[in-house]
Design an enzyme around this catalytic site. Structure first.
Site, PDB file in Angstrom:
ATOM      1  N   ASP A  44       0.796  -1.241   0.000  1.00 46.60           N
ATOM      2  CA  ASP A  44       0.000   0.000   0.000  1.00 46.60           C
ATOM      3  C   ASP A  44       0.828   1.290   0.000  1.00 46.60           C
ATOM      4  O   ASP A  44       0.505   2.239   0.734  1.00 46.60           O
ATOM      5  CB  ASP A  44      -0.971   0.012   1.199  1.00 46.60           C
ATOM      6  CG  ASP A  44      -1.996  -1.120   1.126  1.00 46.60           C
ATOM      7  OD1 ASP A  44      -1.952  -1.920   0.179  1.00 46.60           O
ATOM      8  OD2 ASP A  44      -2.851  -1.198   2.046  1.00 46.60           O
ATOM      9  N   ASP A  62      -4.427  -0.778  -1.795  1.00 51.31           N
ATOM     10  CA  ASP A  62      -5.723  -0.692  -1.149  1.00 51.31           C
ATOM     11  C   ASP A  62      -6.653  -0.081  -2.214  1.00 51.31           C
ATOM     12  O   ASP A  62      -6.295   0.922  -2.848  1.00 51.31           O
ATOM     13  CB  ASP A  62      -5.588   0.227   0.074  1.00 51.31           C
ATOM     14  CG  ASP A  62      -6.539  -0.105   1.203  1.00 51.31           C
ATOM     15  OD1 ASP A  62      -6.766  -1.303   1.472  1.00 51.31           O
ATOM     16  OD2 ASP A  62      -7.063   0.843   1.823  1.00 51.31           O
ATOM     17  N   HIS A  86     -10.708   0.575  -2.892  1.00 51.94           N
ATOM     18  CA  HIS A  86     -12.083   0.480  -2.399  1.00 51.94           C
ATOM     19  C   HIS A  86     -13.087   1.142  -3.340  1.00 51.94           C
ATOM     20  O   HIS A  86     -12.791   2.207  -3.903  1.00 51.94           O
ATOM     21  CB  HIS A  86     -12.210   1.182  -1.048  1.00 51.94           C
ATOM     22  CG  HIS A  86     -11.307   0.665   0.033  1.00 51.94           C
ATOM     23  ND1 HIS A  86     -11.274  -0.666   0.422  1.00 51.94           N
ATOM     24  CD2 HIS A  86     -10.417   1.309   0.841  1.00 51.94           C
ATOM     25  CE1 HIS A  86     -10.409  -0.799   1.421  1.00 51.94           C
ATOM     26  NE2 HIS A  86      -9.868   0.367   1.688  1.00 51.94           N
ATOM     27  N   HIS A 109     -17.723   1.935   0.136  1.00 54.18           N
ATOM     28  CA  HIS A 109     -17.140   0.863   0.951  1.00 54.18           C
ATOM     29  C   HIS A 109     -17.551   0.947   2.427  1.00 54.18           C
ATOM     30  O   HIS A 109     -17.636   2.027   3.009  1.00 54.18           O
ATOM     31  CB  HIS A 109     -15.611   0.894   0.852  1.00 54.18           C
ATOM     32  CG  HIS A 109     -14.954  -0.345   1.337  1.00 54.18           C
ATOM     33  ND1 HIS A 109     -14.135  -0.375   2.448  1.00 54.18           N
ATOM     34  CD2 HIS A 109     -15.026  -1.616   0.884  1.00 54.18           C
ATOM     35  CE1 HIS A 109     -13.718  -1.620   2.636  1.00 54.18           C
ATOM     36  NE2 HIS A 109     -14.237  -2.389   1.710  1.00 54.18           N
ATOM     37  N   HIS A 169     -10.747   6.769   1.584  1.00 56.32           N
ATOM     38  CA  HIS A 169      -9.372   6.687   1.072  1.00 56.32           C
ATOM     39  C   HIS A 169      -9.280   5.624  -0.018  1.00 56.32           C
ATOM     40  O   HIS A 169     -10.096   4.699  -0.066  1.00 56.32           O
ATOM     41  CB  HIS A 169      -8.409   6.330   2.216  1.00 56.32           C
ATOM     42  CG  HIS A 169      -8.657   4.956   2.785  1.00 56.32           C
ATOM     43  ND1 HIS A 169      -9.653   4.704   3.707  1.00 56.32           N
ATOM     44  CD2 HIS A 169      -8.073   3.750   2.531  1.00 56.32           C
ATOM     45  CE1 HIS A 169      -9.670   3.423   3.997  1.00 56.32           C
ATOM     46  NE2 HIS A 169      -8.728   2.802   3.304  1.00 56.32           N
ATOM     47  N   LYS A 212      -6.792  -4.959  -3.176  1.00 51.15           N
ATOM     48  CA  LYS A 212      -7.554  -5.571  -2.083  1.00 51.15           C
ATOM     49  C   LYS A 212      -8.516  -4.565  -1.477  1.00 51.15           C
ATOM     50  O   LYS A 212      -8.260  -3.356  -1.514  1.00 51.15           O
ATOM     51  CB  LYS A 212      -6.595  -6.102  -1.014  1.00 51.15           C
ATOM     52  CG  LYS A 212      -5.747  -5.006  -0.428  1.00 51.15           C
ATOM     53  CD  LYS A 212      -4.723  -5.535   0.524  1.00 51.15           C
ATOM     54  CE  LYS A 212      -3.887  -4.424   1.101  1.00 51.15           C
ATOM     55  NZ  LYS A 212      -4.654  -3.397   1.830  1.00 51.15           N
ATOM     56  N   CYS A 238      -2.087  -2.853   7.512  1.00 54.87           N
ATOM     57  CA  CYS A 238      -1.970  -3.754   6.353  1.00 54.87           C
ATOM     58  C   CYS A 238      -0.670  -4.548   6.325  1.00 54.87           C
ATOM     59  O   CYS A 238      -0.664  -5.710   5.912  1.00 54.87           O
ATOM     60  CB  CYS A 238      -2.194  -2.966   5.064  1.00 54.87           C
ATOM     61  SG  CYS A 238      -3.925  -2.426   4.955  1.00 54.87           S
TER      62      CYS A 238
END
Ligand code: VGL
Ligand code: ZN
Length: 206
Positions: free
Chosen positions: A11, A49, A51, A55, A84, A109, A154
């Site tokens: 990330d 990351d 989303h 989310h 984010h 992810k 993470c």
């Protein structure tokens, strides 16, 4: 580094760096070191990351809730974050200073609306796999070196799950930065020690 070792860069995205939506203090400072470390590894995997705007981990999607609060979801407690790493937004890109041309896979992810995913292996429902374990195993990788953001979320979850999938796992501590929310950094190190994740600093690597 042997062919059986891989570097996982977690990330390293603008939203986790100063000026970003969920800035990790000093997050951008690790970029030059990560670029340098990557030169020692034949297999490098980057994670993002990633989303959807609606989310479940975003406080903005829970009326009356503020960022950094907690809610209970079917899979357990969930921290509510500022919005984010919305997929395809500039903050979700790879950090522009990352230069690892030989990185061979990128794992995205957290893209299922109802499930968060700190780990690059298993989503927060602890059942849905990203496929990273199979990718690494099919390349003959047994030893993982993990760096990036954020150390206490993470990076830690990825390292713990790496152990669960049978890999040796080492966190390169000076190539990480932490959020440290309500003691999360100390709690993460305690869990990592229990899981058999080793800490190292980059001079010890080469
Ligand atoms: C992360 C919080 C929410 C991380 C991702 O990369 O550590 N933390 N989403
Ligand atoms: Zn996230």
């Amino acid at each position: 580094m042997q062919k059986t070792a891989a570097l996982i860069v977690v990330d390293l995205q603008p939203d986790f760096c100063p000026g970003g939506a969920l800035a990790v203090p000093g997050g951008d400072e690790i970029v030059p070191l990560v670029n340098k470390l990557a030169q020692n590894f034949e297999t490098v995997v980057l994670t993002q990351d990633w989303h959807p705007a609606d989310h479940v981990s975003f406080a903005a999607n829970h009326p009356g809730q503020a960022p950094f609060g907690m809610i209970d979801l079917p899979y357990g407690p969930q921290v509510l974050w500022p919005t984010h790493c919305v997929m395809e937004s500039p903050g979700a890109a790879l950090h522009p200073g990352l230069h690892i041309p030989h990185a061979s896979a990128i794992i995205r992810k957290g893209s299922h609306r109802n499930v968060d995913s700190y780990s690059a292996f298993l989503e927060a429902d602890r059942a849905t796999r990203t496929g990273l374990d199979g990718y690494l195993t099919s390349r003959g990788v047994t030893d993982l070196y993990i760096c990036g953001l954020a150390l206490d979320f993470c990076v830690a979850w990825t390292a713990e799950d790496a152990r669960g999938f049978g890999f040796n796992a080492t966190i390169i501590e000076d190539a990480c930065r932490a959020i440290d929310l309500n003691g999360s950094l100390a709690a993460a190190w305690a869990r990592l020690a229990k899981a058999g994740v080793k800490p190292i600093t980059s001079p010890g690597l080469t």
